[in-house]
Design an enzyme around this catalytic site. Sequence first.
Site, PDB file in Angstrom:
ATOM      1  N   ASP A  81       0.855  -1.189   0.000  1.00  0.00           N
ATOM      2  CA  ASP A  81       0.000   0.000   0.000  1.00  0.00           C
ATOM      3  C   ASP A  81       0.890   1.237   0.000  1.00  0.00           C
ATOM      4  OD1 ASP A  81      -2.132   1.698   0.110  1.00  0.00           O
ATOM      5  OD2 ASP A  81      -2.699   1.246   2.174  1.00  0.00           O
ATOM      6  N   LYS A  82       0.260   2.328  -0.314  1.00  0.00           N
ATOM      7  CA  LYS A  82       0.952   3.617  -0.312  1.00  0.00           C
ATOM      8  C   LYS A  82       0.114   4.566   0.535  1.00  0.00           C
ATOM      9  CE  LYS A  82       0.631   7.825  -2.041  1.00  0.00           C
ATOM     10  NZ  LYS A  82      -0.584   8.633  -2.011  1.00  0.00           N
ATOM     11  N   HIS A  83       0.775   5.373   1.336  1.00  0.00           N
ATOM     12  CA  HIS A  83       0.025   6.324   2.165  1.00  0.00           C
ATOM     13  C   HIS A  83       0.684   7.697   2.083  1.00  0.00           C
ATOM     14  CE1 HIS A  83      -2.426   7.726   5.550  1.00  0.00           C
ATOM     15  NE2 HIS A  83      -1.337   8.359   5.954  1.00  0.00           N
ATOM     16  N   SER A  84      -0.158   8.717   1.979  1.00  0.00           N
ATOM     17  CA  SER A  84       0.373  10.075   1.973  1.00  0.00           C
ATOM     18  C   SER A  84      -0.085  10.778   3.242  1.00  0.00           C
ATOM     19  CB  SER A  84      -0.163  10.820   0.748  1.00  0.00           C
ATOM     20  OG  SER A  84      -0.104  12.210   0.969  1.00  0.00           O
ATOM     21  N   THR A 121      -8.930  10.898  -0.292  1.00  0.00           N
ATOM     22  CA  THR A 121      -9.095   9.987  -1.442  1.00  0.00           C
ATOM     23  C   THR A 121     -10.515   9.413  -1.487  1.00  0.00           C
ATOM     24  OG1 THR A 121      -6.764   9.470  -1.257  1.00  0.00           O
ATOM     25  CG2 THR A 121      -8.068   7.957  -2.557  1.00  0.00           C
ATOM     26  N   ARG A 169      -9.739  13.555  18.650  1.00  0.00           N
ATOM     27  CA  ARG A 169      -8.520  14.353  18.420  1.00  0.00           C
ATOM     28  C   ARG A 169      -8.835  15.556  17.537  1.00  0.00           C
ATOM     29  NH1 ARG A 169      -4.841  10.507  15.494  1.00  0.00           N
ATOM     30  NH2 ARG A 169      -3.392  12.242  15.370  1.00  0.00           N
ATOM     31  N   SER A 184      -2.261   5.947  14.642  1.00  0.00           N
ATOM     32  CA  SER A 184      -3.457   6.038  13.808  1.00  0.00           C
ATOM     33  C   SER A 184      -3.170   5.549  12.379  1.00  0.00           C
ATOM     34  CB  SER A 184      -3.927   7.505  13.806  1.00  0.00           C
ATOM     35  OG  SER A 184      -4.916   7.707  12.871  1.00  0.00           O
ATOM     36  N   LYS A 188      -4.074   1.219  10.879  1.00  0.00           N
ATOM     37  CA  LYS A 188      -4.940   0.948   9.712  1.00  0.00           C
ATOM     38  C   LYS A 188      -4.171   0.212   8.623  1.00  0.00           C
ATOM     39  CE  LYS A 188      -6.075   5.225   9.989  1.00  0.00           C
ATOM     40  NZ  LYS A 188      -6.486   6.589   9.998  1.00  0.00           N
ATOM     41  N   LYS A 189      -2.948   0.632   8.401  1.00  0.00           N
ATOM     42  CA  LYS A 189      -2.150   0.027   7.323  1.00  0.00           C
ATOM     43  C   LYS A 189      -1.787  -1.419   7.687  1.00  0.00           C
ATOM     44  CE  LYS A 189      -2.798   3.268   4.885  1.00  0.00           C
ATOM     45  NZ  LYS A 189      -3.517   3.131   3.627  1.00  0.00           N
TER      46      LYS A 189
HETATM   47  N1  URA Z   1      -3.902  10.361   9.028  1.00  0.00           N
HETATM   48  C1  URA Z   1      -4.378   9.416   9.868  1.00  0.00           C
HETATM   49  O1  URA Z   1      -4.942   8.420   9.452  1.00  0.00           O
HETATM   50  N2  URA Z   1      -4.224   9.619  11.194  1.00  0.00           N
HETATM   51  C2  URA Z   1      -3.614  10.703  11.708  1.00  0.00           C
HETATM   52  O2  URA Z   1      -3.511  10.811  12.910  1.00  0.00           O
HETATM   53  C3  URA Z   1      -3.120  11.677  10.810  1.00  0.00           C
HETATM   54  C4  URA Z   1      -3.281  11.471   9.470  1.00  0.00           C
END
Ligand code: URA
Length: 407
Positions: A81-84, A121, A169, A184, A188-189
Amino acid sequence: MIDFLELIKYKKNNKFYNSKEINFIVQSYLNDHIDEQNMTLWLKEIYEYGMNIDETVLYTESIINSGEKIEFDSLDGYVIDKHSTGGVGDKVSLILGPILVACGCFVPMVVGRHLGHTGGTLDKLESIPGYNGLINLDKFKKIVKKVGISIIGQTSEICPADRKIYSLRDKTNTIASLPLICGSIMSKKISEGIHGLVLDIKYGNGAFLETKKDGQRLGKLLSLIGKKFNVDVKYLGTNMNQPLGNFSGLNCEVIESIDCLKGRGADDLMDVVFELGRVACSLAKIDNSKQKMIDVINNGKAYEIFEKMVYEHGGDINRIHCNYTDCIDIKANESGSIEFIDTKKIGDAVNYINKLKGTRDNSSGAEFLKKNNDKVSKGDVILRLFSNDLNTLKLRERLVRESYIIK
Ligand code: URA
């Protein structure tokens, strides 16, 4: 019996949480055994004093365990996966995901909605008529197996504790805490069942992190956490001192992504796609990656995968149009070159006009006709704002005009 109020004081007193205590905090809040007020006190302590790496790993693990963890044992390929960390005009996931699949990877992607001034996204995908980004995990896994990629939002099955804590938050201004961000993102990843993760850490005036150095700190921490969970993580720092690509918005970004998949992408955007792709392919042990990525664009494979994914999610790719009724052109007020773009202000303006009377205006957004260092003559259009409501545009016109410095 663990006393929550005692736990809140730990950080101030230089004490460290163990796994039982972290689980107690996460589970108690998830199950409504502690209220928002007390959880806010805890978040503020973490925001102020931080947590060390061991505590951050425990926190991440606890959030993962609050939901389901996907396993992809039967897939014949590298799962990545890729995350920004979020930017303006950042549609790289929509382009790179199908490219990686066409190169032989599998991409299960759980994404977010817009956050602050950055676009999300999921919002972009949901602007495609019919696209359902909130399917259950069984269906998600089936689409990944069949097409190679599925992009969904965070449902109650994945890291429900993150969903609940994240929303608090957001309300309590405790987003910008490194351990909380790491927990966080990585929970998820890791729950996606991936082997590898490529992180695009944005820095600059349109990112959450202003400097490259801050980005590196976050990248290192995220990589360390990945390692503890057997996920290979690599990160790249990319510049967000101007919007990425030619558009920011909803349908317009999907259309731009399709253009990129058909070989008509803007250079700045494709540079980021290829750089992240190169790193992703190195994790997946795919050699000659730049040429392979160009090939799958030129032979139509990458676009075909995007089209199939949209179809499997119920979306109709033939009905994506950006038919707005109104637009305002922002013109250069003098001749010279573009010295500075306040990207955050532009992101804020785009997110504002994306909402029309409480609903999403899928055809709204901005087109960037001039970028940093471009020469302009007085009266040249530098940005076009568009939507289905002229009043909404007028309310943001000044903010956008003031976002440019020409010298
Ligand atoms: N993206 C996330 O999923 N969690 C964060 O805390 C910040 C950015």
